[in-house]
Design a protein around this motif. Structure first.
Motif, PDB file in Angstrom:
ATOM      1  N   ALA A   9       0.821  -1.218   0.000  1.00 23.11           N
ATOM      2  CA  ALA A   9       0.000   0.000   0.000  1.00 23.11           C
ATOM      3  C   ALA A   9       0.853   1.266   0.000  1.00 23.11           C
ATOM      4  N   GLY A  10       2.074   1.167   0.509  1.00 23.16           N
ATOM      5  CA  GLY A  10       2.942   2.334   0.530  1.00 23.16           C
ATOM      6  C   GLY A  10       3.306   2.829   1.914  1.00 23.16           C
ATOM      7  N   LYS A  11       3.242   1.952   2.901  1.00 26.98           N
ATOM      8  CA  LYS A  11       3.584   2.353   4.273  1.00 26.98           C
ATOM      9  C   LYS A  11       5.037   2.826   4.358  1.00 26.98           C
ATOM     10  N   THR A  12       5.946   2.024   3.852  1.00 27.06           N
ATOM     11  CA  THR A  12       7.366   2.398   3.891  1.00 27.06           C
ATOM     12  C   THR A  12       7.618   3.636   3.043  1.00 27.06           C
ATOM     13  N   THR A  13       6.963   3.744   1.923  1.00 26.62           N
ATOM     14  CA  THR A  13       7.137   4.908   1.052  1.00 26.62           C
ATOM     15  C   THR A  13       6.696   6.187   1.749  1.00 26.62           C
TER      16      THR A  13
ATOM     17  N   THR B  73      14.724   2.438   4.758  1.00 33.22           N
ATOM     18  CA  THR B  73      14.266   1.166   4.207  1.00 33.22           C
ATOM     19  C   THR B  73      13.395   0.462   5.239  1.00 33.22           C
ATOM     20  N   SER B  74      12.624  -0.498   4.774  1.00 33.14           N
ATOM     21  CA  SER B  74      11.779  -1.252   5.690  1.00 33.14           C
ATOM     22  C   SER B  74      12.635  -2.169   6.563  1.00 33.14           C
ATOM     23  N   PRO B  75      12.416  -2.128   7.866  1.00 31.25           N
ATOM     24  CA  PRO B  75      13.167  -3.007   8.766  1.00 31.25           C
ATOM     25  C   PRO B  75      12.518  -4.374   8.928  1.00 31.25           C
ATOM     26  N   THR B  76      12.078  -4.961   7.832  1.00 27.57           N
ATOM     27  CA  THR B  76      11.333  -6.215   7.879  1.00 27.57           C
ATOM     28  C   THR B  76      12.090  -7.305   8.632  1.00 27.57           C
ATOM     29  N   PHE B  77      13.377  -7.421   8.408  1.00 24.42           N
ATOM     30  CA  PHE B  77      14.135  -8.495   9.060  1.00 24.42           C
ATOM     31  C   PHE B  77      14.769  -8.038  10.366  1.00 24.42           C
ATOM     32  N   ALA B  78      15.168  -6.774  10.455  1.00 18.34           N
ATOM     33  CA  ALA B  78      15.788  -6.255  11.674  1.00 18.34           C
ATOM     34  C   ALA B  78      14.739  -5.867  12.718  1.00 18.34           C
ATOM     35  N   LEU B  79      13.503  -5.678  12.305  1.00 17.04           N
ATOM     36  CA  LEU B  79      12.367  -5.237  13.113  1.00 17.04           C
ATOM     37  C   LEU B  79      12.394  -3.752  13.436  1.00 17.04           C
ATOM     38  N   VAL B  80      13.572  -3.150  13.604  1.00 16.91           N
ATOM     39  CA  VAL B  80      13.634  -1.720  13.905  1.00 16.91           C
ATOM     40  C   VAL B  80      14.871  -1.105  13.257  1.00 16.91           C
ATOM     41  N   ASN B  81      14.679   0.062  12.645  1.00 20.19           N
ATOM     42  CA  ASN B  81      15.780   0.868  12.117  1.00 20.19           C
ATOM     43  C   ASN B  81      15.827   2.169  12.904  1.00 20.19           C
ATOM     44  N   HIS B  82      17.020   2.690  13.054  1.00 25.00           N
ATOM     45  CA  HIS B  82      17.228   3.949  13.776  1.00 25.00           C
ATOM     46  C   HIS B  82      17.704   5.007  12.790  1.00 25.00           C
ATOM     47  N   TYR B  83      17.053   6.165  12.812  1.00 26.22           N
ATOM     48  CA  TYR B  83      17.450   7.304  11.996  1.00 26.22           C
ATOM     49  C   TYR B  83      17.618   8.506  12.916  1.00 26.22           C
TER      50      TYR B  83
ATOM     51  N   PHE C  15       9.719   0.807  12.903  1.00 25.58           N
ATOM     52  CA  PHE C  15       9.447  -0.599  13.208  1.00 25.58           C
ATOM     53  C   PHE C  15       8.658  -1.260  12.085  1.00 25.58           C
ATOM     54  N   ASP C  16       8.905  -2.534  11.885  1.00 27.48           N
ATOM     55  CA  ASP C  16       8.094  -3.353  10.989  1.00 27.48           C
ATOM     56  C   ASP C  16       7.835  -4.669  11.712  1.00 27.48           C
ATOM     57  N   PHE C  17       6.584  -4.829  12.185  1.00 27.93           N
ATOM     58  CA  PHE C  17       6.236  -6.015  12.962  1.00 27.93           C
ATOM     59  C   PHE C  17       5.603  -7.120  12.109  1.00 27.93           C
ATOM     60  N   TYR C  18       5.719  -7.023  10.797  1.00 28.51           N
ATOM     61  CA  TYR C  18       5.091  -7.998   9.911  1.00 28.51           C
ATOM     62  C   TYR C  18       5.488  -9.439  10.248  1.00 28.51           C
ATOM     63  N   ARG C  19       6.745  -9.663  10.547  1.00 23.66           N
ATOM     64  CA  ARG C  19       7.250 -11.028  10.721  1.00 23.66           C
ATOM     65  C   ARG C  19       7.099 -11.591  12.129  1.00 23.66           C
ATOM     66  N   ILE C  20       6.652 -10.779  13.092  1.00 20.53           N
ATOM     67  CA  ILE C  20       6.533 -11.368  14.433  1.00 20.53           C
ATOM     68  C   ILE C  20       5.308 -12.283  14.480  1.00 20.53           C
ATOM     69  N   GLU C  21       5.449 -13.341  15.234  1.00 20.38           N
ATOM     70  CA  GLU C  21       4.362 -14.312  15.340  1.00 20.38           C
ATOM     71  C   GLU C  21       3.743 -14.331  16.734  1.00 20.38           C
ATOM     72  N   ARG C  22       4.488 -13.816  17.713  1.00 22.53           N
ATOM     73  CA  ARG C  22       3.986 -13.780  19.082  1.00 22.53           C
ATOM     74  C   ARG C  22       4.251 -12.401  19.669  1.00 22.53           C
ATOM     75  N   LEU C  23       3.338 -11.928  20.488  1.00 26.65           N
ATOM     76  CA  LEU C  23       3.480 -10.630  21.134  1.00 26.65           C
ATOM     77  C   LEU C  23       4.771 -10.552  21.958  1.00 26.65           C
ATOM     78  N   GLU C  24       5.199 -11.681  22.480  1.00 31.59           N
ATOM     79  CA  GLU C  24       6.410 -11.728  23.295  1.00 31.59           C
ATOM     80  C   GLU C  24       7.633 -11.259  22.517  1.00 31.59           C
ATOM     81  N   GLU C  25       7.610 -11.409  21.195  1.00 32.94           N
ATOM     82  CA  GLU C  25       8.739 -10.963  20.378  1.00 32.94           C
ATOM     83  C   GLU C  25       8.911  -9.454  20.470  1.00 32.94           C
TER      84      GLU C  25
END
Length: 138
Positions: free
Chosen positions: A37-41, A57-67, A78-88
């Motif tokens: 949809a363009g969230k990262t854009t 860039t999207s932090p899909t694998f790192a979960l968080v980028n710092h600028y 943050f990009d929480f797409y890949r988390i499977e449990r809230l505990e992550e």
């Protein structure tokens, strides 16, 4: 609620400015929208307007980028797409980021909805055409 229609990426600075104005003291901004949809854009445009010099860039694998903004303020993306449990999110230390006073831009907030602060600014992005989007801020 404020709605902005973008017909091209050339319209993104206006949408970014509206999100920045809508945040007005709130530190967590949650971005909702389907894949592509363009969230990262939009986040890239927001960071550009805030003077971030780094590549956003999207932090899909790192979960968080710092600028760092042009005025020296921290921004966490943050990009929480890949988390499977809230505990992550707890393992990541999300609360330290959210409580830091820094601007936190969150993609896929649905995955951590119960952890978002009550004053979170919610931004919806709806695909309305190949290049057009409706951005809802509120």
């Amino acid at each position: 609620m404020k709605k902005i229609v973008t017909n091209s990426t050339g319209d993104l600075p206006q949408a970014a400015d509206a999100v920045i104005a809508g945040a007005a003291g709130r530190r967590v901004v949650a971005f909702y929208g389907e894949m592509g949809a363009g969230k990262t854009t939009l986040i890239r445009a927001i960071c550009d307007r805030l003077g971030v010099a780094d590549t956003v860039t999207s932090p899909t694998f790192a979960l968080v980028n710092h600028y760092v903004s042009g005025s020296g303020d921290d921004i966490f993306h943050f990009d929480f797409y890949r988390i499977e449990r809230l505990e992550e999110a707890f393992d990541l230390g999300y609360d330290e980021y959210f409580d830091s006073g820094a601007l936190c831009l969150v993609e896929w907030p649905e995955k951590i909805e119960s952890l978002l602060p009550p004053d979170t600014l919610r931004v919806g992005i709806e695909v309305t055409g190949p290049d057009s989007r409706t951005v809802t801020i509120g």
